[in-house]
Design an enzyme around this catalytic site. Sequence first.
Site, PDB file in Angstrom:
ATOM      1  CE  LYS A 275      35.225  34.908  47.472  1.00 15.98           C
ATOM      2  NZ  LYS A 275      34.310  33.589  47.238  1.00 15.98           N
TER       3      LYS A 275
ATOM      4  CD  GLU B 226      41.108  36.061  33.331  1.00 21.14           C
ATOM      5  OE1 GLU B 226      40.249  36.030  32.547  1.00 21.14           O
ATOM      6  OE2 GLU B 226      41.503  34.857  34.080  1.00 21.14           O
TER       7      GLU B 226
ATOM      8  CB  CYS C 208      37.435  33.809  31.134  1.00 21.39           C
ATOM      9  SG  CYS C 208      39.065  33.311  31.604  1.00 21.39           S
TER      10      CYS C 208
ATOM     11  CD  GLU D  70      32.731  35.238  29.900  1.00 23.81           C
ATOM     12  OE1 GLU D  70      33.509  34.718  29.771  1.00 23.81           O
ATOM     13  OE2 GLU D  70      32.189  35.800  30.864  1.00 23.81           O
TER      14      GLU D  70
END
Length: 479
Positions: free
Chosen positions: A170, A245, A279, A378
């Site tokens: 997906k 992750e 990231c 973040e």
Amino acid sequence: MREYLKFYIDGAWVDPVTPKTFDVINPATEAVAGHISLGSAADVDRAVKAARRAFETYSQTSVDERVALLERIITEYQKRYADMAVAITDEMGAPVALAQKAQAAMGQAHLQTALSVLKHYHFEEQRGSTLIRKEPIGVCGLITPWNWPVNQIACKVAPALATGCTMVLKPSEIAPFSAQVWTEILHAAGVPAGVFNLVNGDGLTVGAAISSHPGVDIVSFTGSTGAGIEVARNAAPSVKRVHQELGGKSPNLILPDADIKRAVTNGVRGVMTNSGQSCNAPTRMLVPNARMDEAIAVAKAAAEGTTVGAPDSGATIGPVISKRQWDKIQGLINKGIEEGATVVAGGPGKPDGLATGYYVKPTVLANVSNDKTVAREEIFGPVLVMIGYDTVDEAVQIANDTPYGLAAYVSGTDVDATRKVAARLRAGQVNINGAAPDFMAPFGGYKQSGNGREWGDHAFAEFLEVKAMLGFAPKPAAT
């Protein structure tokens, strides 16, 4: 206009069980670039059953057969390389040069790395009379993000194929074009029916169906920490393996003896690349207070030298992925200012002359302490925060004072001292003095940045079960 309304299940393009279309927006133009179908739990169930059937035979293939398959995929990828780069530009607004030289290149690199590892990987080890055997785990549910789309597809699919697994992918519904091209590549390469399946959809529906499906043996997820928590919750009842992750707020520790111009310039570039949507970006720059004024001047010049514009304009960075992401970034920039940060470069709003498109000014915020919102959360945009320190011990403490631990960076002239600092940083990957990427180096995080590792031979372990076969070797005959 791209129209991708079918899913790839059991080696064929099939209609969704319940048709539901979704507009894919080009973030550079804010216009509809294409349509996909959003899947359902029923589509996932079809795909998982196909993968389960295919596993019975594909798991028994030889290393040589899988080597040949990867070689065919690489050949087809090279044929479609330009198409892949264009798809990435269309779906996420990546500058043409970035899409060609980095984004599309990552997909090919992971395929080649998996091929190289497979040729020399030991799936069996004899220990006395016991055989330790590494076997494919089964059906893999792969959920991938939009920021490095084919990179994340390839670094999951390639080792899964190499180890004899079957899978359901997906991709992100807001950047699905590269996944379509990827699937066409695998089909052209002759991947056996059911080994690889593609179901588009959103996380709440298709993602949840994959992670909770009892026929899925492992979920490999890349995305936000919040979404990763939901994946783990959904997977828990079936006790399947979960590899994640997740997010990051990576420190970039510039030691007192570092070359400030070089280290700060590289640090700013590392944040701005891909419009800050990485990231592992070095978004917290830790600088000695005694050299802060010098560092700020360098950061200002580097940020202001980062051009922003349309993907085909030759600009350094393009837009961020969506209006939602743009709004989040703006909110955090404003929050930083409210909490006392100094705007060194950039700031709120769109760059001049770019009223259309989700463009963000390359922004540097100084006079930030590590307890402020912009140092904790973040941002996932082209925003760097600069934090001062007085001693190296204090710098290490600040660097590690984060819920994340995906990556860290350290720069210094004294090689031994720099290595010692790197060893103290709590992160899955530490970059010393701007080292080049290493596709054999494990990639993954500590703490809330996830669990497990991708890239190179470490990626294989995620898709393997370990079996001990006692008494495999007969005892020596008595003399």
